[in-house]
Design an enzyme around this catalytic site. Structure first.
Site, PDB file in Angstrom:
ATOM      1  N   LYS A   1       0.673   1.569 -13.113  1.00 46.51           N
ATOM      2  CA  LYS A   1       0.331   2.105 -11.786  1.00 46.51           C
ATOM      3  C   LYS A   1       1.113   3.387 -11.535  1.00 46.51           C
ATOM      4  O   LYS A   1       0.583   4.364 -11.019  1.00 46.51           O
ATOM      5  CB  LYS A   1       0.628   1.060 -10.697  1.00 46.51           C
ATOM      6  CG  LYS A   1      -0.369  -0.083 -10.704  1.00 46.51           C
ATOM      7  CD  LYS A   1       0.073  -1.237  -9.812  1.00 46.51           C
ATOM      8  CE  LYS A   1      -0.803  -2.457 -10.068  1.00 46.51           C
ATOM      9  NZ  LYS A   1      -0.344  -3.655  -9.364  1.00 46.51           N
TER      10      LYS A   1
ATOM     11  N   GLN B   1       4.155  -6.242  -6.002  1.00 46.88           N
ATOM     12  CA  GLN B   1       3.605  -6.732  -7.267  1.00 46.88           C
ATOM     13  C   GLN B   1       3.714  -8.255  -7.323  1.00 46.88           C
ATOM     14  O   GLN B   1       4.781  -8.828  -7.139  1.00 46.88           O
ATOM     15  CB  GLN B   1       4.388  -6.089  -8.443  1.00 46.88           C
ATOM     16  CG  GLN B   1       3.840  -6.438  -9.809  1.00 46.88           C
ATOM     17  CD  GLN B   1       2.423  -5.934 -10.039  1.00 46.88           C
ATOM     18  OE1 GLN B   1       2.096  -4.808  -9.711  1.00 46.88           O
ATOM     19  NE2 GLN B   1       1.560  -6.784 -10.590  1.00 46.88           N
TER      20      GLN B   1
ATOM     21  N   ASP C   1      -3.350  -2.875  -1.343  1.00 52.69           N
ATOM     22  CA  ASP C   1      -3.874  -3.942  -2.203  1.00 52.69           C
ATOM     23  C   ASP C   1      -4.905  -4.773  -1.446  1.00 52.69           C
ATOM     24  O   ASP C   1      -5.646  -5.551  -2.046  1.00 52.69           O
ATOM     25  CB  ASP C   1      -2.732  -4.868  -2.666  1.00 52.69           C
ATOM     26  CG  ASP C   1      -2.279  -4.569  -4.090  1.00 52.69           C
ATOM     27  OD1 ASP C   1      -3.048  -3.941  -4.838  1.00 52.69           O
ATOM     28  OD2 ASP C   1      -1.153  -4.979  -4.447  1.00 52.69           O
TER      29      ASP C   1
END
Ligand code: NAD
Length: 282
Positions: free
Chosen positions: A50, A94, A117
């Protein structure tokens, strides 16, 4: 019959190029904050990817690496600081988090407009209500982009999704319902799974079971999207028996090179859109 291979790598590269051009023309530097807790090896790879992808398109990607022992107070403080920092446009945590941390409570603390997200209950709720303000989770969004590019309109298609997780199966079901599909969600307790899968015009598999879907599970000509990422003897394999299924499907995604690259591209797109929204409101 051999299926058309859906090239997610190429499609993702095009999206990233477009984003890079827009960002460069805007003279704005979007900022993505990535919070990683502990040293899960798969997470390390995902965070690195990422960071690389964001940097390449002109974003500033700031990684906050907390120790495995970090507690909820520490994490909450960091999220609150990032929420209040006007420079930061997107925040992701994450997953998975270490067992002692409550994922739902943590994700709920991210300001919904920085939740790139799309995992917070607020954004999941907006998506379920077919509200266009929803920030949509990257992987299901990537799946729909691939389907739209290959098949065009999805109206009336029967989609069978294998997997009902909060990050893939459920949001994907919402997205496809919003595109007028008829959606069946299967899971580990579903009976007669092969028979159900054979009824699908579009079969999406996201269950984390290497090569679960066999050739005789697929209706001839169906589109098969393999979300699974499994490691076998150092190699990545999907949830679909690609070599066998490609002989019967009309369209199929490979692993690697299918959904995976699209996930990263959609995360970057969400971050850029969040950044533009925040700039237009400031
Ligand atoms: P998860 O473990 O949270 O959920 C798995 C789901 O599959 C569950 O709903 C379970 O009921 C169902 N399932 C498990 N075994 C089954 C079986 N034998 N038959 C039918 N259903 C079964 O997993 P997840 O986070 O949704 O991830 C699923 C897979 O997708 C994993 O391989 C993961 O690595 C991969 N993944 C890929 C990307 C990507 O960018 N390509 C993103 C997220 C997840």
């Amino acid at each position: 019959m051999t299926a058309v291979i859906i090239d997610g790598k190429q499609q993702a590269a095009q999206i990233r190029e477009l984003l890079a051009a827009e960002i460069s023309a805007s003279r704005i530097k979007p900022v993505l904050a990535v919070i990683q807790v502990g040293d899960n090896p798969a997470s390390q790879v995902y965070v690195r990817n990422k960071h690389k992808a964001a940097t390449e398109i002109g974003m500033d990607c700031r990684v906050f690496h907390l120790p495995e022992t970090a507690d909820e107070v520490m994490l909450s403080e960091l999220i609150a600081n990032l929420n209040n920092d006007c420079d930061v446009n997107g925040i992701i945590v994450q997953l998975p988090l270490p067992k002692h941390l409550n994922e739902l409570r943590i994700l709920s603390q991210i300001a919904y407009y920085k939740d790139v997200d799309g995992f917070s209950p607020y954004n999941a709720g907006l998506l379920q209500m077919n509200n266009s303000d929803a920030v949509v989770a990257a992987t299901p969004q990537g799946v729909v982009e691939l389907l739209n590019a290959s098949l065009g309109s999805l109206t009336g298609k029967h989609v069978v999704i294998i997997g009902r997780s909060n990050i893939v199966g459920r949001p994907l079901a919402d997205l496809l319902l919003n595109q007028n599909c008829t959606v069946t969600v299967a899971h580990s307790k579903t009976v007669n799974l092969p028979e159900l899968a054979r009824q699908a015009d579009i079969l999406v598999v996201a269950c984390g079971c290497p090569r679960l879907v066999r050739q005789d599970w697929v209706k001839p000509g169906a589109a098969v999207i393999d979300v699974g990422i499994n490691r076998e003897d150092g190699k990545l394999v999907g949830d679909v028996d690609f070599e066998a299924v490609k002989n019967v499907a009309g369209f199929i995604t490979p692993v690697p090179g299918g959904v995976g690259p699209m996930t990263v591209a959609m995360l970057l797109k969400n971050t850029w859109q969040a950044c533009l929204k925040q700039h237009s409101q400031s």
